[in-house]
Design a protein around this motif. Structure first.
Motif, PDB file in Angstrom:
ATOM      1  N   ASP A 175       0.854  -1.187   0.000  1.00  8.81           N
ATOM      2  CA  ASP A 175       0.000   0.000   0.000  1.00  8.81           C
ATOM      3  C   ASP A 175       0.890   1.237   0.000  1.00  8.81           C
ATOM      4  OD1 ASP A 175      -2.714  -0.915   0.043  1.00  8.81           O
ATOM      5  OD2 ASP A 175      -2.401  -1.610   2.099  1.00  8.81           O
ATOM      6  N   GLY A 176       0.499   2.228  -0.778  1.00 11.92           N
ATOM      7  CA  GLY A 176       1.256   3.474  -0.807  1.00 11.92           C
ATOM      8  C   GLY A 176       2.425   3.476  -1.764  1.00 11.92           C
ATOM      9  N   LEU A 177       2.643   2.385  -2.476  1.00 12.31           N
ATOM     10  CA  LEU A 177       3.739   2.361  -3.458  1.00 12.31           C
ATOM     11  C   LEU A 177       3.372   3.287  -4.612  1.00 12.31           C
ATOM     12  CD1 LEU A 177       6.440   1.022  -4.340  1.00 12.31           C
ATOM     13  CD2 LEU A 177       5.060  -0.686  -5.541  1.00 12.31           C
ATOM     14  N   THR A 178       4.153   4.327  -4.807  1.00  7.50           N
ATOM     15  CA  THR A 178       3.836   5.312  -5.843  1.00  7.50           C
ATOM     16  C   THR A 178       4.570   5.047  -7.150  1.00  7.50           C
ATOM     17  OG1 THR A 178       5.541   6.776  -4.918  1.00  7.50           O
ATOM     18  CG2 THR A 178       3.264   7.122  -4.194  1.00  7.50           C
ATOM     19  N   ASP A 179       5.796   4.585  -7.058  1.00  7.21           N
ATOM     20  CA  ASP A 179       6.575   4.295  -8.263  1.00  7.21           C
ATOM     21  C   ASP A 179       6.489   2.805  -8.571  1.00  7.21           C
ATOM     22  OD1 ASP A 179       8.291   4.189 -10.400  1.00  7.21           O
ATOM     23  OD2 ASP A 179      10.121   4.514  -9.216  1.00  7.21           O
ATOM     24  N   THR A 180       5.432   2.424  -9.279  1.00 14.75           N
ATOM     25  CA  THR A 180       5.229   1.001  -9.545  1.00 14.75           C
ATOM     26  C   THR A 180       6.211   0.453 -10.585  1.00 14.75           C
ATOM     27  OG1 THR A 180       3.526   1.536 -11.187  1.00 14.75           O
ATOM     28  CG2 THR A 180       2.796   1.093  -8.925  1.00 14.75           C
ATOM     29  N   THR A 181       6.985   1.316 -11.227  1.00 13.32           N
ATOM     30  CA  THR A 181       7.968   0.824 -12.199  1.00 13.32           C
ATOM     31  C   THR A 181       9.030  -0.042 -11.528  1.00 13.32           C
ATOM     32  OG1 THR A 181       9.367   2.797 -12.008  1.00 13.32           O
ATOM     33  CG2 THR A 181       7.619   2.831 -13.686  1.00 13.32           C
ATOM     34  N   VAL A 182       9.195   0.111 -10.211  1.00 12.01           N
ATOM     35  CA  VAL A 182      10.198  -0.713  -9.515  1.00 12.01           C
ATOM     36  C   VAL A 182       9.798  -2.186  -9.521  1.00 12.01           C
ATOM     37  CG1 VAL A 182      10.947   1.202  -8.052  1.00 12.01           C
ATOM     38  CG2 VAL A 182       9.127  -0.340  -7.237  1.00 12.01           C
ATOM     39  N   LEU A 183       8.529  -2.458  -9.785  1.00 14.70           N
ATOM     40  CA  LEU A 183       8.067  -3.841  -9.838  1.00 14.70           C
ATOM     41  C   LEU A 183       7.955  -4.378 -11.260  1.00 14.70           C
ATOM     42  CD1 LEU A 183       5.284  -3.857  -7.075  1.00 14.70           C
ATOM     43  CD2 LEU A 183       7.660  -4.613  -6.899  1.00 14.70           C
ATOM     44  N   GLN A 184       8.449  -3.626 -12.241  1.00 10.17           N
ATOM     45  CA  GLN A 184       8.310  -4.041 -13.637  1.00 10.17           C
ATOM     46  C   GLN A 184       8.879  -5.436 -13.912  1.00 10.17           C
ATOM     47  OE1 GLN A 184       6.463  -2.082 -15.759  1.00 10.17           O
ATOM     48  NE2 GLN A 184       6.448  -3.998 -16.928  1.00 10.17           N
ATOM     49  N   PRO A 185      10.030  -5.806 -13.322  1.00 11.47           N
ATOM     50  CA  PRO A 185      10.528  -7.170 -13.570  1.00 11.47           C
ATOM     51  C   PRO A 185       9.542  -8.251 -13.117  1.00 11.47           C
ATOM     52  CG  PRO A 185      12.280  -5.806 -12.658  1.00 11.47           C
ATOM     53  CD  PRO A 185      11.006  -5.006 -12.549  1.00 11.47           C
ATOM     54  N   ILE A 186       8.809  -7.992 -12.026  1.00 10.65           N
ATOM     55  CA  ILE A 186       7.809  -8.953 -11.559  1.00 10.65           C
ATOM     56  C   ILE A 186       6.599  -8.941 -12.487  1.00 10.65           C
ATOM     57  CG2 ILE A 186       6.160  -9.456  -9.707  1.00 10.65           C
ATOM     58  CD1 ILE A 186       8.328  -8.548  -7.731  1.00 10.65           C
ATOM     59  N   TYR A 187       6.135  -7.739 -12.869  1.00  3.62           N
ATOM     60  CA  TYR A 187       5.023  -7.656 -13.817  1.00  3.62           C
ATOM     61  C   TYR A 187       5.349  -8.425 -15.095  1.00  3.62           C
ATOM     62  CZ  TYR A 187       3.527  -3.590 -10.985  1.00  3.62           C
ATOM     63  OH  TYR A 187       3.147  -2.751  -9.981  1.00  3.62           O
ATOM     64  N   ASP A 188       6.565  -8.233 -15.588  1.00  4.20           N
ATOM     65  CA  ASP A 188       6.972  -8.914 -16.822  1.00  4.20           C
ATOM     66  C   ASP A 188       6.961 -10.422 -16.630  1.00  4.20           C
ATOM     67  OD1 ASP A 188       7.353  -6.448 -18.018  1.00  4.20           O
ATOM     68  OD2 ASP A 188       9.533  -6.449 -17.756  1.00  4.20           O
ATOM     69  N   ARG A 189       7.390 -10.862 -15.454  1.00  2.75           N
ATOM     70  CA  ARG A 189       7.472 -12.289 -15.174  1.00  2.75           C
ATOM     71  C   ARG A 189       6.094 -12.944 -15.169  1.00  2.75           C
ATOM     72  NH1 ARG A 189       9.994 -16.997 -15.597  1.00  2.75           N
ATOM     73  NH2 ARG A 189       9.456 -18.421 -13.911  1.00  2.75           N
ATOM     74  N   ILE A 190       5.080 -12.266 -14.610  1.00  8.08           N
ATOM     75  CA  ILE A 190       3.747 -12.859 -14.518  1.00  8.08           C
ATOM     76  C   ILE A 190       2.814 -12.364 -15.633  1.00  8.08           C
ATOM     77  CG2 ILE A 190       3.894 -13.290 -12.036  1.00  8.08           C
ATOM     78  CD1 ILE A 190       2.320 -10.768 -11.525  1.00  8.08           C
ATOM     79  N   HIS A 191       3.379 -11.615 -16.599  1.00  3.34           N
ATOM     80  CA  HIS A 191       2.646 -11.153 -17.783  1.00  3.34           C
ATOM     81  C   HIS A 191       1.434 -10.302 -17.414  1.00  3.34           C
ATOM     82  CE1 HIS A 191       5.153 -13.870 -20.134  1.00  3.34           C
ATOM     83  NE2 HIS A 191       4.845 -14.833 -19.290  1.00  3.34           N
ATOM     84  N   LEU A 192       1.620  -9.411 -16.434  1.00  3.92           N
ATOM     85  CA  LEU A 192       0.562  -8.509 -16.012  1.00  3.92           C
ATOM     86  C   LEU A 192       1.125  -7.111 -15.834  1.00  3.92           C
ATOM     87  CD1 LEU A 192      -1.216 -10.795 -13.393  1.00  3.92           C
ATOM     88  CD2 LEU A 192      -2.129 -10.134 -15.612  1.00  3.92           C
ATOM     89  N   SER A 193       0.233  -6.142 -15.644  1.00  2.00           N
ATOM     90  CA  SER A 193       0.679  -4.757 -15.540  1.00  2.00           C
ATOM     91  C   SER A 193       0.549  -4.196 -14.132  1.00  2.00           C
ATOM     92  CB  SER A 193      -0.137  -3.878 -16.496  1.00  2.00           C
ATOM     93  OG  SER A 193      -1.527  -3.972 -16.191  1.00  2.00           O
TER      94      SER A 193
END
Length: 278
Positions: A175-193
């Motif tokens: 909660d409160g994470l503003t810069d979600t780009t830091v999770l891009q490697p995880i998003y890419d891994r699970i094919h979600l945004s």
């Protein structure tokens, strides 16, 4: 189901039906429970994963002989066999991977529980069950894979009886994470945004007529779990040759490290969420 949601569902099904993924989860997790565990200094991955099931089951007030339970994203059915075998529940397992479903049916029959557990192929975006059917809906680390999590919650609300309980876990962003780009490697891994959050589930379930019973924040266990799985996979790599491809192992080791790093940086969350339909 929208074209985007259908594509995400197909991607998840193809992944979990793959030989590499099936052998990985069977070898590293033990082939019964494939979700995040609750660890202490002594528990193995298999024991910690089972401890999560037991912890969740003990929270449920309506878990009694004859209770109707729907497990969405049921994997190999380890939780269902605990709920049916130890508590006498009648469990429907809904899962999109036929490879996992076949193993679930085989293990369920071996344990003499096929009269209490039904395994059906399908997606939790469009649950093939009637309205107001289940006393309990259960899910472990599955809803993150949904293309439309709101639609999943709509379906949970639809098939659950008034007064029923919804208990689940999900890997989430903090909660409160503003810069979600830091999770891009995880998003890419699970094919979600995106990932959900504790706040997301609180808000969205309240909109759908649910009351929060309790949320237990076990984010530290997410870090423990992915680190343990990664270490186990690295240590046993040579012995898995011929069962799991080197490319899959390389990708999995990298992907697991992303989860560990995200937890270490405070960007992720995980816990047990328990709600009642009012």
């Amino acid at each position: 189901m929208s074209e985007q949601t259908s594509s995400i569902t197909d991607t998840a099904r193809d992944y979990y039906d793959s030989e590499d993924a099936d052998n990985f989860y069977a070898a590293i997790w033990g082939g019964e429970d494939i979700h995040i565990g609750l660890y202490d200094d002594r528990r193995s991955i298999k024991e910690a994963s089972r401890e999560t099931v037991l912890h969740m089951a003990k929270r449920l007030r309506g878990l009694k002989p004859g209770a109707r339970v729907l497990d969405i994203g049921s994997g190999y059915g380890g939780a269902a066999r605990v709920l049916a075998g130890d508590f006498g529940a009648e469990v429907t397992c809904l899962n999109l991977s036929e490879k996992e479903n076949d193993r679930n049916r085989a293990l369920t029959k071996e344990q003499g529980l096929d009269d209490k557990i039904t395994v059906i192929e399908g997606s939790f975006d469009d649950i093939p069950e009637e309205d107001d059917t289940f006393d309990i809906v259960w899910s472990q680390d599955a809803i993150l894979h949904a293309g439309d999590r709101g639609k999943v919650l709509d379906e949970v609300a639809r098939v659950m009886k008034k007064g029923g309980e919804f208990i689940f876990t999900d890997p989430m962003q903090a909660d409160g994470l503003t810069d979600t780009t830091v999770l891009q490697p995880i998003y890419d891994r699970i094919h979600l945004s995106s990932l959900a959050s504790f706040g997301f589930y609180r808000r969205e379930l309240e909109k759908r007529g649910f009351r929060e019973i309790a949320i237990e924040d076990f984010t530290n266990q997410l870090r423990n779990h992915y680190a343990r799985v990664r270490a186990e996979l690295a240590e046993r790599r040579d012995g898995l040759e011929g069962k799991i491809s080197s490319d899959y192992i390389d990708r999995m080791l990298a992907g697991l490290q992303h989860w560990v790093d995200g937890a270490d940086k405070g960007n992720l969350a995980w816990g047990v969420m328990h709600f009642e339909k009012v």
